[in-house]
Design a protein around this motif. Sequence first.
Motif, PDB file in Angstrom:
ATOM      1  N   THR A 289     -20.249  26.050  90.427  1.00  0.00           N
ATOM      2  CA  THR A 289     -19.475  25.126  89.603  1.00  0.00           C
ATOM      3  C   THR A 289     -19.263  25.701  88.210  1.00  0.00           C
ATOM      4  OG1 THR A 289     -20.473  23.281  90.811  1.00  0.00           O
ATOM      5  CG2 THR A 289     -19.371  22.759  88.745  1.00  0.00           C
ATOM      6  N   LEU A 290     -20.317  26.270  87.623  1.00  0.00           N
ATOM      7  CA  LEU A 290     -20.207  26.898  86.307  1.00  0.00           C
ATOM      8  C   LEU A 290     -19.229  28.074  86.345  1.00  0.00           C
ATOM      9  CD1 LEU A 290     -23.978  26.958  85.331  1.00  0.00           C
ATOM     10  CD2 LEU A 290     -22.222  25.573  84.254  1.00  0.00           C
ATOM     11  N   ALA A 291     -19.342  28.908  87.364  1.00  0.00           N
ATOM     12  CA  ALA A 291     -18.466  30.076  87.471  1.00  0.00           C
ATOM     13  C   ALA A 291     -17.013  29.655  87.654  1.00  0.00           C
ATOM     14  CB  ALA A 291     -18.915  30.965  88.633  1.00  0.00           C
ATOM     15  N   HIS A 292     -16.782  28.670  88.505  1.00  0.00           N
ATOM     16  CA  HIS A 292     -15.417  28.209  88.751  1.00  0.00           C
ATOM     17  C   HIS A 292     -14.815  27.603  87.485  1.00  0.00           C
ATOM     18  CE1 HIS A 292     -12.261  25.454  90.214  1.00  0.00           C
ATOM     19  NE2 HIS A 292     -12.006  26.457  91.033  1.00  0.00           N
ATOM     20  N   ALA A 293     -15.588  26.804  86.784  1.00  0.00           N
ATOM     21  CA  ALA A 293     -15.086  26.183  85.551  1.00  0.00           C
ATOM     22  C   ALA A 293     -14.818  27.230  84.480  1.00  0.00           C
ATOM     23  CB  ALA A 293     -16.081  25.149  85.040  1.00  0.00           C
ATOM     24  N   ASN A 294     -15.691  28.212  84.354  1.00  0.00           N
ATOM     25  CA  ASN A 294     -15.483  29.266  83.356  1.00  0.00           C
ATOM     26  C   ASN A 294     -14.251  30.118  83.669  1.00  0.00           C
ATOM     27  OD1 ASN A 294     -17.654  28.550  81.758  1.00  0.00           O
ATOM     28  ND2 ASN A 294     -19.063  29.941  82.787  1.00  0.00           N
ATOM     29  N   ASN A 295     -13.954  30.295  84.958  1.00  0.00           N
ATOM     30  CA  ASN A 295     -12.801  31.111  85.339  1.00  0.00           C
ATOM     31  C   ASN A 295     -11.480  30.355  85.279  1.00  0.00           C
ATOM     32  OD1 ASN A 295     -14.204  33.479  85.781  1.00  0.00           O
ATOM     33  ND2 ASN A 295     -14.653  32.965  87.909  1.00  0.00           N
ATOM     34  N   THR A 296     -11.487  29.076  85.615  1.00  0.00           N
ATOM     35  CA  THR A 296     -10.223  28.355  85.765  1.00  0.00           C
ATOM     36  C   THR A 296      -9.852  27.468  84.583  1.00  0.00           C
ATOM     37  OG1 THR A 296     -11.332  26.552  86.934  1.00  0.00           O
ATOM     38  CG2 THR A 296     -10.401  28.328  88.274  1.00  0.00           C
ATOM     39  N   ARG A 297     -10.807  26.959  83.855  1.00  0.00           N
ATOM     40  CA  ARG A 297     -10.485  26.046  82.755  1.00  0.00           C
ATOM     41  C   ARG A 297      -9.903  26.818  81.582  1.00  0.00           C
ATOM     42  NH1 ARG A 297     -14.777  21.980  82.592  1.00  0.00           N
ATOM     43  NH2 ARG A 297     -13.491  20.981  84.135  1.00  0.00           N
ATOM     44  N   ASP A 298      -8.872  26.247  80.991  1.00  0.00           N
ATOM     45  CA  ASP A 298      -8.176  26.890  79.884  1.00  0.00           C
ATOM     46  C   ASP A 298      -9.084  26.954  78.663  1.00  0.00           C
ATOM     47  OD1 ASP A 298      -6.288  27.964  78.234  1.00  0.00           O
ATOM     48  OD2 ASP A 298      -4.907  26.263  78.329  1.00  0.00           O
ATOM     49  N   SER A 299      -9.240  28.150  78.110  1.00  0.00           N
ATOM     50  CA  SER A 299     -10.141  28.326  76.974  1.00  0.00           C
ATOM     51  C   SER A 299      -9.556  27.778  75.677  1.00  0.00           C
ATOM     52  CB  SER A 299     -10.488  29.800  76.801  1.00  0.00           C
ATOM     53  OG  SER A 299      -9.317  30.534  76.513  1.00  0.00           O
ATOM     54  N   ARG A 300      -8.250  27.513  75.655  1.00  0.00           N
ATOM     55  CA  ARG A 300      -7.637  26.989  74.434  1.00  0.00           C
ATOM     56  C   ARG A 300      -8.152  25.597  74.077  1.00  0.00           C
ATOM     57  NH1 ARG A 300      -1.481  27.530  75.688  1.00  0.00           N
ATOM     58  NH2 ARG A 300      -2.294  26.763  77.653  1.00  0.00           N
ATOM     59  N   VAL A 301      -8.617  24.853  75.075  1.00  0.00           N
ATOM     60  CA  VAL A 301      -9.166  23.525  74.786  1.00  0.00           C
ATOM     61  C   VAL A 301     -10.443  23.655  73.954  1.00  0.00           C
ATOM     62  CG1 VAL A 301     -10.503  23.290  76.925  1.00  0.00           C
ATOM     63  CG2 VAL A 301      -9.694  21.262  75.766  1.00  0.00           C
ATOM     64  N   PHE A 302     -11.268  24.646  74.257  1.00  0.00           N
ATOM     65  CA  PHE A 302     -12.492  24.874  73.483  1.00  0.00           C
ATOM     66  C   PHE A 302     -12.171  25.433  72.105  1.00  0.00           C
ATOM     67  CE2 PHE A 302     -13.755  25.263  77.967  1.00  0.00           C
ATOM     68  CZ  PHE A 302     -14.610  24.169  78.021  1.00  0.00           C
ATOM     69  N   GLU A 303     -11.120  26.245  72.035  1.00  0.00           N
ATOM     70  CA  GLU A 303     -10.670  26.764  70.746  1.00  0.00           C
ATOM     71  C   GLU A 303     -10.229  25.613  69.839  1.00  0.00           C
ATOM     72  OE1 GLU A 303      -7.147  29.653  68.979  1.00  0.00           O
ATOM     73  OE2 GLU A 303      -7.441  29.499  71.137  1.00  0.00           O
ATOM     74  N   GLU A 304      -9.507  24.665  70.405  1.00  0.00           N
ATOM     75  CA  GLU A 304      -9.050  23.506  69.627  1.00  0.00           C
ATOM     76  C   GLU A 304     -10.232  22.667  69.141  1.00  0.00           C
ATOM     77  OE1 GLU A 304      -6.256  21.289  67.744  1.00  0.00           O
ATOM     78  OE2 GLU A 304      -5.838  23.066  68.940  1.00  0.00           O
ATOM     79  N   MET A 305     -11.224  22.463  70.010  1.00  0.00           N
ATOM     80  CA  MET A 305     -12.414  21.704  69.610  1.00  0.00           C
ATOM     81  C   MET A 305     -13.177  22.425  68.507  1.00  0.00           C
ATOM     82  SD  MET A 305     -13.963  20.466  73.219  1.00  0.00           S
ATOM     83  CE  MET A 305     -12.906  19.936  74.528  1.00  0.00           C
ATOM     84  N   CYS A 306     -13.276  23.738  68.616  1.00  0.00           N
ATOM     85  CA  CYS A 306     -13.987  24.533  67.611  1.00  0.00           C
ATOM     86  C   CYS A 306     -13.264  24.477  66.271  1.00  0.00           C
ATOM     87  CB  CYS A 306     -14.123  25.966  68.101  1.00  0.00           C
ATOM     88  SG  CYS A 306     -15.086  27.006  67.010  1.00  0.00           S
ATOM     89  N   LYS A 307     -11.952  24.598  66.285  1.00  0.00           N
ATOM     90  CA  LYS A 307     -11.180  24.512  65.045  1.00  0.00           C
ATOM     91  C   LYS A 307     -11.364  23.149  64.381  1.00  0.00           C
ATOM     92  CE  LYS A 307      -7.475  27.751  66.103  1.00  0.00           C
ATOM     93  NZ  LYS A 307      -6.045  27.888  66.403  1.00  0.00           N
ATOM     94  N   THR A 308     -11.383  22.102  65.182  1.00  0.00           N
ATOM     95  CA  THR A 308     -11.577  20.762  64.638  1.00  0.00           C
ATOM     96  C   THR A 308     -12.946  20.624  64.004  1.00  0.00           C
ATOM     97  OG1 THR A 308     -10.114  19.867  66.332  1.00  0.00           O
ATOM     98  CG2 THR A 308     -11.548  18.306  65.212  1.00  0.00           C
ATOM     99  N   ALA A 309     -13.989  21.122  64.693  1.00  0.00           N
ATOM    100  CA  ALA A 309     -15.351  21.036  64.153  1.00  0.00           C
ATOM    101  C   ALA A 309     -15.476  21.843  62.865  1.00  0.00           C
ATOM    102  CB  ALA A 309     -16.365  21.523  65.190  1.00  0.00           C
ATOM    103  N   ILE A 310     -14.904  23.040  62.839  1.00  0.00           N
ATOM    104  CA  ILE A 310     -14.971  23.867  61.629  1.00  0.00           C
ATOM    105  C   ILE A 310     -14.200  23.204  60.497  1.00  0.00           C
ATOM    106  CG2 ILE A 310     -14.220  26.071  60.638  1.00  0.00           C
ATOM    107  CD1 ILE A 310     -14.941  27.334  63.359  1.00  0.00           C
ATOM    108  N   GLY A 311     -13.051  22.611  60.807  1.00  0.00           N
ATOM    109  CA  GLY A 311     -12.287  21.900  59.788  1.00  0.00           C
ATOM    110  C   GLY A 311     -13.046  20.720  59.217  1.00  0.00           C
ATOM    111  N   ASN A 312     -13.737  19.975  60.086  1.00  0.00           N
ATOM    112  CA  ASN A 312     -14.533  18.839  59.615  1.00  0.00           C
ATOM    113  C   ASN A 312     -15.682  19.299  58.728  1.00  0.00           C
ATOM    114  OD1 ASN A 312     -12.889  17.072  60.965  1.00  0.00           O
ATOM    115  ND2 ASN A 312     -14.257  16.830  62.708  1.00  0.00           N
ATOM    116  N   VAL A 313     -16.329  20.404  59.100  1.00  0.00           N
ATOM    117  CA  VAL A 313     -17.430  20.922  58.286  1.00  0.00           C
ATOM    118  C   VAL A 313     -16.920  21.398  56.939  1.00  0.00           C
ATOM    119  CG1 VAL A 313     -19.130  22.787  58.104  1.00  0.00           C
ATOM    120  CG2 VAL A 313     -18.923  21.512  60.218  1.00  0.00           C
ATOM    121  N   SER A 314     -15.797  22.119  56.944  1.00  0.00           N
ATOM    122  CA  SER A 314     -15.271  22.617  55.667  1.00  0.00           C
ATOM    123  C   SER A 314     -14.818  21.467  54.777  1.00  0.00           C
ATOM    124  CB  SER A 314     -14.138  23.610  55.894  1.00  0.00           C
ATOM    125  OG  SER A 314     -13.030  22.972  56.493  1.00  0.00           O
ATOM    126  N   ASN A 315     -14.266  20.404  55.360  1.00  0.00           N
ATOM    127  CA  ASN A 315     -13.904  19.231  54.559  1.00  0.00           C
ATOM    128  C   ASN A 315     -15.135  18.585  53.945  1.00  0.00           C
ATOM    129  OD1 ASN A 315     -11.200  19.555  55.044  1.00  0.00           O
ATOM    130  ND2 ASN A 315     -11.153  18.103  56.741  1.00  0.00           N
TER     131      ASN A 315
END
Length: 127
Positions: free
Chosen positions: A83-109
């Motif tokens: 399940t971990l391997a399938h999710a890591n291979n198929t799930r779009d990494s841009r969703v995690f990039e968006e979450m990371c940008k939001t978290a970094i933006g909140n911290v910097s604010n």
Amino acid sequence: MYNPITICSEILALAGQNNIVAAVAHFKSDKYTKHFTTKVQLIVMMAAIAKRWNSLREIETGLFTISNKMFHLGINTQPKRTTLAHANNTRDSRVFEEMCKTAIGNVSNQMNIQKKPTWKQAGFFMG
């Protein structure tokens, strides 16, 4: 009710539940998912980074050993290696990039808000 604060829960709070839901909906990353959602994958990967688990086998066995502690973060079932391997291979990494940008933006604010000194703290006195 006892609500322990962990590093994972603090990072999830920085990303914001609404922002996580919006990113998942925008990228449709939970389209064909039943149990192993994007949020659960994010929590598992944060735990793997924090615990320095390098392989899928280490992640699987590590989660098994702390499964009673992970329940409060939303992991109800133990994910398997496939399940971990399938999710890591198929799930779009841009969703995690968006979450990371939001978290970094909140911290910097928050840092900008806390760094602004008042006149008294800066040493400027009128009078």
